[in-house]
Design an enzyme around this catalytic site. Structure first.
Site, short mmCIF file in Angstrom:
data_model
loop_
_atom_site.label_atom_id
_atom_site.label_comp_id
_atom_site.label_asym_id
_atom_site.label_seq_id
_atom_site.Cartn_x
_atom_site.Cartn_y
_atom_site.Cartn_z
N GLU A 156 55.80 57.65 40.80
CA GLU A 156 56.20 57.13 39.89
C GLU A 156 57.28 56.94 39.97
O GLU A 156 57.71 57.69 38.68
CB GLU A 156 55.51 57.59 38.39
CG GLU A 156 53.42 57.93 38.46
CD GLU A 156 53.49 58.63 38.05
OE1 GLU A 156 53.96 59.43 36.71
OE2 GLU A 156 52.20 58.97 37.75
N ASN A 198 53.43 55.11 44.61
CA ASN A 198 52.15 55.28 44.41
C ASN A 198 53.20 54.99 42.81
O ASN A 198 54.06 55.82 42.53
CB ASN A 198 51.90 56.36 44.64
CG ASN A 198 50.26 56.16 43.87
OD1 ASN A 198 49.46 55.68 44.35
ND2 ASN A 198 49.77 57.29 43.33
N HIS A 234 44.66 54.02 36.17
CA HIS A 234 43.65 54.14 35.26
C HIS A 234 43.04 53.03 34.04
O HIS A 234 45.28 52.48 33.93
CB HIS A 234 44.62 55.04 35.03
CG HIS A 234 44.72 56.17 35.89
ND1 HIS A 234 43.85 57.38 35.97
CD2 HIS A 234 46.18 57.05 36.29
CE1 HIS A 234 44.18 57.77 36.74
NE2 HIS A 234 46.01 57.72 37.48
N GLU A 263 43.90 56.28 42.35
CA GLU A 263 44.06 56.62 41.46
C GLU A 263 42.48 56.32 40.02
O GLU A 263 42.35 56.21 38.83
CB GLU A 263 44.91 57.44 40.31
CG GLU A 263 45.47 57.88 41.79
CD GLU A 263 47.08 58.61 40.41
OE1 GLU A 263 47.15 58.79 39.49
OE2 GLU A 263 47.60 58.80 41.45
N ASP A 265 40.13 55.52 37.63
CA ASP A 265 39.30 56.17 36.64
C ASP A 265 38.43 54.24 35.51
O ASP A 265 39.86 53.78 35.79
CB ASP A 265 38.84 56.75 35.61
CG ASP A 265 40.41 57.18 35.37
OD1 ASP A 265 41.23 56.98 34.99
OD2 ASP A 265 40.97 58.51 35.16
#
Length: 594
Positions: A156, A198, A234, A263, A265
């Site tokens: 990030e 990432n 996300h 990641e 979801d």
């Protein structure tokens, strides 16, 4: 993309997969998500929560379905180097050991991130930050050298508008160059690991994705050892699906880089309904298909697979149901959507019964009750409860691994067994029998029962906060001055001296005495106990002391790992606690010692 979605994802735990030496494709069971992905030349993984490793139902699914695991928090800076130069690898080692035992790869997460940093990092003079960062990378990546397939080296680096995070202590000290320094240090520490950038909200086209693309291009041109780019993905049902996701992944692949969904979801505003579920299913399917459409997209990882341990409700109040499995480990429609995207069809019917519970013990709690405890059973989709049988007849059920059987007769021997059941209605074989004889009526020990709840939802911070309540289920009043309680725990390193506190007690903290006692020799789940006694008072038959809020810390304020403590149980409301013990005049009258 809408700004609220950008803020949402900014709170993400910044995942990355931990990979062990390359496991054979399809290491998970045939028909699993990883086996289906392997048939497409990909791997399918999950983030793993520390507490989940102590949950047999969780580890059963994690081992069966996934070929890669990512530590949710166990390898972040605050976990492995809480004080400068003092490294702690136990939490990460536990996850690596689990992965290697099940033929899984591990994705290391994360070496350099602006968040979840101990305070000493930001307090360093600017001239010392690079040395501290490179030493951290050398020690952490070096510790797991050869066991990590991929590292999220820098996590990030960008703000939502595509500018660099100037508030990061690494950027503040070194500017953009910190990224190249970090990658070169990681390559030196573990030459065989794949090294990734990432970030979140870079999966679709937009300013942040463009900034990441420019950064990746510059790093490649400078000869920096960048192997791939991770896209967190996300998503939320109230926002649109990322525009041009597959094309965006492809342009990074065209730079000669691997790409991965790290990641995944899909959360929704609660309550769940059919319309939101349909959008969730569609988003999961489209994300997986976007990866399958890019040859160099090598893996998909979900950010934990069950709602039981999802980070979403705590980060986004009022939202949830983001994972592929519900809190009872039942696969949801989203799981079927992923299977179908991978070419595997829908969930096969569940016909496998749970394993029989083991380790059943029975302890008479006075003349009219007994406390039962056992180890959790395992199941392919998750145990949902237990049925308790006394002398062959069902007398009750429990959601957890303990039960208090009441209404018994004094001076009577009883036999109990327990059976596990799952969501499909499959029932296990009976456990081995446990027996106990109740105390004589009148003259025996009072029917005292300890109840417990956790007053701190973190099992890995620097305090233990049990809530205890003493209930008298006997037929006569109990003299509290003769009663002591013991909450059993492990110190987990750090200082060997402790402080104990009463934060609140319905009977008044002045009437409660607390101290920490060290055991002469360690026992399973305990090398200390918190002892609680009472200055005076009487507890009437049928009465309760009310809540007693307690707290324990080490004098150096180092962290505990409570999940493996004898008395620890995850419970937000009071329930009988068979592993918190009670004594009258030093004689055990309730619970099981370790």
């Amino acid at each position: 993309m809408p700004l609220p979605r950008l803020r949402l994802v900014a709170l993400a735990a910044g995942a990355a997969l931990l990979l062990t030496p390359l496991a054979p494709a399809g290491a998970a069971e045939p028909g699993s998500l990883d086996a289906l992905a392997a048939a497409q030349g990909r791997r399918f993984g999950t983030a793993v929560d520390d507490a989940g490793l102590a949950d047999p139902a969780y580890t059963t699914v994690a081992a069966r379905e996934f070929g890669r695991v990512t530590p949710a928090n166990a390898m972040k800076w605050d976990a492995v180097e809480p004080r400068q130069g003092a490294f702690s690898f136990a939490r990460g080692d536990a996850l690596v050991d689990f992965a290697r035992a099940h033929g899984q790869q591990v994705r290391g997460h994360t070496l350099v991130w602006h968040s979840q940093l101990p305070g000493w990092v930001a307090a360093l003079p600017a001239a010392q930050v690079r040395g501290a960062m490179e030493n951290h990378i050398a020690q952490v990546a070096g510790h797991w050298k050869g066991k990590i397939h991929t590292w999220d080296v820098v996590n990030e680096p960008f703000n939502d508008d595509g500018t660099f995070r100037t508030t990061s202590p690494f950027y503040a000290a070194m500017g953009e160059d910190y990224i190249a320094y970090a990658f070169r240090a990681a390559r030196a520490a573990d030459p065989d690991a794949k090294l990734y950038l990432n970030d979140y909200n870079t999966e679709g086209s937009g300013a942040k994705a463009d900034a990441m693309y420019r950064l990746a291009s510059r790093l490649k041109a400078q000869g920096v050892p960048l192997d791939g780019v991770g896209f967190q993905v996300h998503l939320a049902t109230q926002y649109g699906f990322p525009y041009g996701m597959q094309a965006n992944l492809q342009r990074f692949a065209d730079l000669g880089l691997d790409v991965a969904i790290t990641e995944l979801d899909v959360r929704m505003p609660l309550p769940v309904d059919a319309a939101k579920t349909a959008v969730q299913n569609d988003y999961y399917r489209r994300a997986v298909e976007a990866c399958l459409g890019v040859t160099r997209c090598e893996s998909v990882t979900v950010w934990d697979f069950t709602d039981k341990y999802s980070w979403v409700p705590s980060a986004f109040p009022g939202q949830g149901s983001a994972a592929l499995y519900d809190e009872q480990y039942r696969p949801k429609a989203a799981y079927d959507a992923v299977r179908q995207a991978l070419g595997g069809g829908t969930t096969p019917p569940d016909t496998r019964a749970p394993s029989a519970p083991v380790g059943l013990t029975a302890t008479a709690a006075g003349a009219t009750s007994a406390t039962l405890a056992w180890q959790a059973a395992t199941d392919d989709t998750g145990v949902t409860g237990y049925d308790v049988y006394r002398d062959g007849a069902r007398v009750g059920s429990a959601a957890a691994t303990s039960y208090t059987d009441t209404g018994l007769s004094p001076s009577t021997a009883y036999r109990w067994t327990v059976r596990a059941r799952d969501a499909a209605g499959n029932v296990s074989a009976a456990s081995a029998e446990a027996t106990a004889t109740t105390a004589p009526g009148g003259g025996g020990a009072p029917g005292l029962v300890v109840q417990h709840r956790v007053n701190d939802q973190s099992a890995t911070d620097n305090q233990i906060k049990p809530g205890l309540r003493l209930v008298n289920r006997g037929g006569a009043a109990a003299d509290l001055s003769r009663v002591t309680l013991r909450y059993w725990f492990t110190g987990d390193g750090g200082s060997s001296s402790f402080s104990a506190w009463c934060d609140y007690a319905a009977v008044g903290c002045g009437a409660v005495r607390e101290k920490v006692v060290a055991l002469p020799a360690g026992r399973p789940g305990a090398d200390h106990y918190l002892e609680v006694s009472f200055a005076s008072g009487s507890l009437a038959a049928g009465a309760s002391t009310g809540e007693i809020q307690l707290r324990v810390n080490k004098t150096d304020w180092s962290a505990f790992t409570e999940a493996d403590d004898h008395s620890y149980r995850v419970a937000s409301s009071y329930a009988d606690a068979p592993k918190v013990t009670a004594y009258v005049d030093g004689v055990l009258v309730h619970g099981i010692e370790p």
